[in-house]
Design an enzyme around this catalytic site. Structure first.
Site, mmCIF file in Angstrom:
data_model
loop_
_atom_site.group_PDB
_atom_site.id
_atom_site.type_symbol
_atom_site.label_atom_id
_atom_site.label_comp_id
_atom_site.label_asym_id
_atom_site.label_seq_id
_atom_site.Cartn_x
_atom_site.Cartn_y
_atom_site.Cartn_z
ATOM 1 N N GLY A 186 0.826 -1.194 0.000
ATOM 2 C CA GLY A 186 0.000 0.000 0.000
ATOM 3 C C GLY A 186 0.863 1.247 0.000
ATOM 4 N N CYS A 187 0.216 2.377 -0.246
ATOM 5 C CA CYS A 187 0.959 3.626 -0.340
ATOM 6 C C CYS A 187 1.533 4.033 1.012
ATOM 7 C CB CYS A 187 0.077 4.722 -0.915
ATOM 8 S SG CYS A 187 -1.535 4.890 -0.117
#
Lengths: 343, 343, 343, 343
Positions: free
Chosen positions: B148-149
Site C-alpha cells: 500500500g501507499c
C-alpha cells in the site's frame, strides 16, 4: 550529442529545461548558469534533479558557454540581447525563451518592455519559434525567439480561422487564464499562496506585454492588422493556460471541426479534440501538447475556441526543445514523449 | 516485448499504470478492462492518453487476459483474489496493486477488509513487492502483492533503524499525510474539492487498514512484534505522501545519516537527502522515488524520519512496474526514468 | 467605545485584526500604522475593507498612538519591545501578537530570536494571553503576550492530560501542520504558490522558535520540565493549524473524553468534539474556536489528540481580541461571534 | 423575530443560509429539513455550527414548515414548485434559491430543465430577486425567485451599460469562472479534488441553463432581445465567481467609471472599484458584496467589465437573506454585515 547550455537555470523555465533535457537521448547539458547561485550544485537547489544532474551553477559568462552547440536563455527580458551576438559569432546557436527577439519593431518592443534594445540588428534574423507556423525557417535558424506562453495558446487557437479567412478580425477576444507559475520564481507578494490561492482575478487589462506579440503573429497570418481584446487572468493552480477565444464568423455553414482537424493533422503537438469536447489543462500538464476544442454555441455566428497548454512546456521550455530538435535535425518529439500527469 | 494487461483501468492507479507503460520501451499494453466502460475508448475517458493508447476497454474476463504475460490488478480489494489462480494456471504472472495478498494471516485480513478471502491458498506464495526488501524473491515470483501507499513510505523510513536494532520498537509513531488521490476515483462527498480542499484532517485514527500491513512488515524486519501508532491524514493536494516517523533511540552516538545512506546506497529509487534536509513531496511528484531525511532534534533520543513518495507511483503503479521489471529480467528502472514535475 | 490602535497593519494578523475589530460593537479602530504604506488608505491595500475602514495608514510613531486605550502589535518580532514601555507609561494597554514577551527567560529568548531583548524589565509583567489558562490574570493585565499559533493549538490539546497528570511527560510528540498564511505576508520564494502549493513538507525539525514557548507553557502546567518533540509542517492551504499530539498514558481505564469535556465545559472557544470524531480545520476557518478530538487507538496506552484552530484567529488576532475583551470588561466573545466559513 | 425554515439544509446553499441566519439578529431558524438526514442533528453533519444550531433535520413536509413566516428552498430544481403553492396558501412567504420560478416562459423553462413545470400559475407572481433591479417589487412579494450565481455576476456587470444604451447588444460575451462549490454538495467524479484541483476548463459551451435566465434579464433592461455568448468555466478554488464581460461601445467619449459609480451609488452590496482596479474574488469571499471594475483597454471601442461575487453568498444564500430583509421590512443589510475572509 548536442551540448546544451542554459543561462538562467534557477527560474521555472530553467529547471523545466533541465527536467526535459537530462532525459533527452541526444543532448548533454554541459553548463547551467546562475549569477546568484554560482558554485553551488544544481540538485541542491532542485532536489528533484538528484541523480540526473551533477553540475554546479556557473557564472553567466561567455567562457563557460563557448563550448556549447546551443544555449537556451531562460532569463528575464533584457539578458539574451546582451549575449546573443557573441554566442552566434562563436558558432553557438541561441534559443531565447524571453521576449528579447519576439517583436519585429524595436520601437514597439521598447515601448512595452521599458528598456532600450541592445541588439536591434539581430531582431530580423531571429525566427519566431512556433513550429506549427514556422517549421522550415526554424530548421535553418541560428537564433530563435520562443513565443510567450499566452501567445502560444492564443495563436494556435486562432490560426486555422484566420488562415481560412473565416472570421471578422476586428473584434477578436482572447480571455486567457494562467496558472501562477507563469509569474516565475520571483519573491513577490502577489504570487504568495496566501494571495493567489483560492482566488481568481484578471490583471493588466489595460495592456499586457504579450498583446503586441499576439497581434503581430495574428496579423501576419491574417494579412492585415487585427483588432484584439486580450485579458489575462490568474487562476489558482500552478501549471496550465486555458485560452477561451471568441470571434464572429463571416459566413455560415462551414465545418469548423474539420477545418481545425485538417490544419493540425500533421502537427505532433497540437491535438484537436473530438467535436463537443472541452479542453482541460490537466490533460496537458507536464506535456508539450496543445489541446484544442472548437464550438459554435447554439449554431450562432460566434465561434468559441478552447486552447490549453502547460505554460512551462508548450508555453516555454518544451517548445524551446522542440525548436532545438528541428534546428539540429533531430526527431521533432525527441525528449518530449511524455504523457500528461493526471490526476 | 512483455504483453501487459490491466484489470480496472479506470481508477487512478489504472490510468497511472497506463501513463507509465505506454512509454515503457519493453512493454506493450495489450488489454485494459473496465466493467462499466467496456467498449469505449480508453483515451475518450482519459484524453491525456490520446495518441498513446488506441485500446478500447474490454470486459474484465479471463478470455481477454489470457494472452498476456502479466496482468496488473488496479482494482478495489476483493477482485484480484477471484481471478489470480486462473491466470497463474495459464502461465500469466499477476501483480496485484490491491490489498488481497498483502496480509499473511487470512483471519487478520478478513477482520480488516470485512470479507472472506476467496483464495487463501495463494497468500503464502504471494511475494510482498517492496523491492528494497525482497528483490530476489520478487525476481522469482509469479504473484506479487504490491505494498500500500502508506506502508511503502512508512516501511522505507523505519527499515534502517529496525534492521540496525537502534530504536525501541514499542513506541513507534507514524504520522502520515496523504494527498486526496489516495482515496481513488470514487464519487464520494468527502473527496469533493469543496470538502477536501483548503482543509486538513486526520481520519481513521481508531484503526486504518494499512496498520496491520505496516506492523507485519516492521515485525518481520525487527524480528518481533512492534508497537506502532499510525495516524493517517488527508492533505489538500492531489499527489504525495509525507510520513513523519518518530522513534526512541536505544543508544546514543550512532551516525544515523550514515546508517540511512549505507542502507540505500544501491537502491535506485530510494534517495537519502543530505543531513539537515527536509523532504518535500513536490520533489517526487510523478516519479518513482522515495526521498528520505533523518533528524535527531536537539541531539535528543528521538529520531525523526521524513519519508516522501508519490502515492500513485512509488506508492502504487510505479512500484508495480518496478516489480514487473524485476520479474521479467528487465532493467529495474525501465520505464521509470522520470524527473519529478516541479513546480 | 474602546479606542484601538494597530501597529503593523499590513500583515495578515494586522488585516485580520481589522476584519474583526471594524465589526466589534464596542471598539473603534482609531489608528493603523505602517511604515511602508503611511499616507495611503487602508482599503486601497485591502479592498475587502472598503466601506468598513476609512483610515489611512499612519507612521508607527508614539504620537499617533497615544490617544488609544489599547494598542495591538501585529509586527515582526523585535518591534513591540521597543514601544511597549512608553505606551504603558501613557496608560495605553498593550497586546503583543509577536513573540517579544512570550518567553520568561530573556537569555532563552535571545538564543531563539537572535537579538538582544530591549525591554527585559517588562517580561515578568507580561501575561501570557491564553485565556483558557490565565483568564483572571489577563483581566488585570496591562501587557499581554499573545501565544503563537502552534503553541495555542498544542497547549490546548495537551493541557487536560498534563493537568490531570495522566501522561508520561518525557516523550511527548507534537506533529503539527500549518497553512501557509502562518508564514506571513512576506515576499519569500518558499511561500510562493508554485512552491508551497500541491506539496507537503516538514521544516525546522532541528528546532523551531515555538518550541521553547510550548515547553515553557507545558512545564508550568505539568509542574516540571517536559520532553517534547515538535515537528512543524507546511500544508498547501491558506488558513488552519492541525496539531496531532501523541503521549503515553501512565495509567489505564481513565475516561479521556470526559476529562476533556470537563476541562473545557466553560470555555467558550474550545469545543471538544464527540467521541470518535476527527477535527477538521475547515470547521474553524475564520472562527476563534479550537476544536479538539481525543482518541486512544485500539485501546492502547497511547493517547492521540487532534486539535485544530484557524492560525490567524484563535492562533493570533481572534485570541488577541478575546484578551482585549477580558482586559476591558467586555463580553469575552464580543466581536468574535462568527460561524466558520464552510465550505 | 422572523421564523425561518430551510428546505434542503444539507447542501452548500442550505448550510450557508444557516451560517448567516443563526447570527441574524431578527431571525430564528425554526426548522431545517432533509429527507436523507431527518432525525439527526444539524451540527453533527456540520460541526462548524456546534453551539449555534441545536436543531435536528426534519422531513421535508408541510406540517413542519407551516409555523414559519418564511421558507427558503435550498433544494435541487423541481422541489420548490411542488410545495410553494401550499405554503403561500398558509401565509408563508417563499424564497426559492433554485431555478423553479426564474424563467417567465414555462416552455423555455421546461426545455432547459428537462421536466414539466408543476406550478406554472405561480411563475408570473414570482419576483426575480435581484434587489439592485427589483427592490420595490421584492418588498411586496410573497414569492421570490432568487437569481442564479452566474446570472447575478453577469447582470450586475452589464446592467449600467444596457440601461444607458451604450453598447451593441448583439455581440455580448460573458466569460465566467466559478469555484467548484457552484456544483453543489453532490458525489460526482467531476467535482473530486483529484479531478477539479490544479486544473481549469470550460464546460457546457453548447448551452448552460443560466443562459436563458441571463438573456431574459438583460433583455428586460435593454428593451429588446440580446445576443449573448456565455461560457462558464470551472476554476480550482472553492468559492467565488469572476465574470469577465465584453461589449462593443456604440459611442465614444463616455465616462464609464462615472456611469457605474452613479448606477450603484445607493446599492449597499455593489461596490464599484476605483478606475484601473482589478476585481479579485478573494475580496468578496464570505461576503454578500459584488465588486466591479470597468475598463476600456487602449481606449478602444471594447468595454471590459470585471464582476466578482461569492457564489454562495451574493450568488445564492446571502442574496436570499437580502431579499428576506426587504420582504419583512428589516434593514437590507441585517445579518449580512461581514468583511470578506482575506487571506
Amino acid at each position: 550529442m548536442v551540448r546544451a547550455g542554459i543561462v538562467g537555470g534557477t527560474g521555472y523555465t530553467g529547471v523545466e529545461l533541465l527536467r526535459i533535457l537530462v532525459l533527452h537521448p541526444q543532448v548533454e547539458v554541459s553548463v547551467v548558469t546562475s549569477r546568484a547561485d554560482a558554485g553551488s550544485r544544481v540538485d541542491q537547489l532542485y532536489p528533484s534533479l538528484r541523480g540526473y544532474c551533477d553540475l554546479q551553477f556557473s557564472p553567466p559568462e561567455l567562457k563557460y558557454l563557448q563550448g556549447c552547440d546551443v544555449v537556451f536563455f531562460a532569463t528575464p527580458n533584457g539578458t539574451a540581447m546582451l549575449m546573443a551576438e557573441a554566442l552566434l559569432a562563436l558558432g553557438v546557436k541561441v534559443i531565447d525563451l524571453s521576449a528579447d527577439f519576439r517583436i519585429k519593431d524595436p520601437a514597439e518592443w521598447e515601448k512595452w518592455y521599458g528598456m532600450q534594445h541592445a541588439s536591434p540588428g539581430l531582431i530580423d534574423e531571429a525566427v519566431y519559434g512556433l513550429p506549427e507556423l514556422n517549421r522550415e525557417l526554424i530548421k535553418q535558424a541560428r537564433l530563435i525567439a520562443c513565443p510567450g506562453c499566452y501567445p502560444t495558446a492564443v495563436q494556435l487557437g486562432f490560426l486555422p480561422l484566420l488562415e481560412a479567412g473565416m472570421v471578422d478580425t476586428n473584434g477578436l477576444v482572447a480571455d486567457v487564464k494562467s496558472g501562477v507559475s507563469g509569474a516565475g520564481r520571483k519573491a513577490e507578494i502577489a504570487s504568495l499562496m496566501s494571495e493567489a490561492g483560492e482566488s481568481f482575478k484578471a490583471y493588466a487589462v489595460a495592456g499586457h506585454r504579450h498583446l503586441p506579440e499576439i497581434k503581430q503573429g495574428l496579423a501576419r497570418v491574417a494579412g492585415d492588422e487585427v483588432g484584439l481584446t486580450f485579458v489575462p487572468h490568474l487562476t489558482p493552480m500552478i501549471r496550465g493556460i486555458h485560452a477561451t477565444l471568441y470571434a464572429r464568423l463571416n459566413s455560415r455553414g462551414k465545418d469548423l471541426q474539420a477545418l481545425f482537424e485538417q490544419r493540425y493533422r500533421e502537427q505532433r503537438f497540437v491535438d484537436v479534440l473530438p467535436a463537443g469536447s472541452h479542453a482541460d489543462t490537466r490533460n496537458v500538464r507536464g506535456s508539450n501538447r496543445c489541446q484544442i476544442a472548437v464550438h459554435q454555441p447554439q449554431g450562432g455566428d460566434t465561434v468559441v475556441v478552447l486552447s490549453v497548454i502547460d505554460n512551462l512546456v508548450k508555453g516555454a521550455s518544451g517548445q524551446a526543445v522542440q525548436n532545438m530538435n528541428l534546428m539540429f535535425g533531430l526527431a521533432e518529439a525527441a525528449g518530449l514523449e511524455t504523457v500528461a500527469l493526471y490526476p
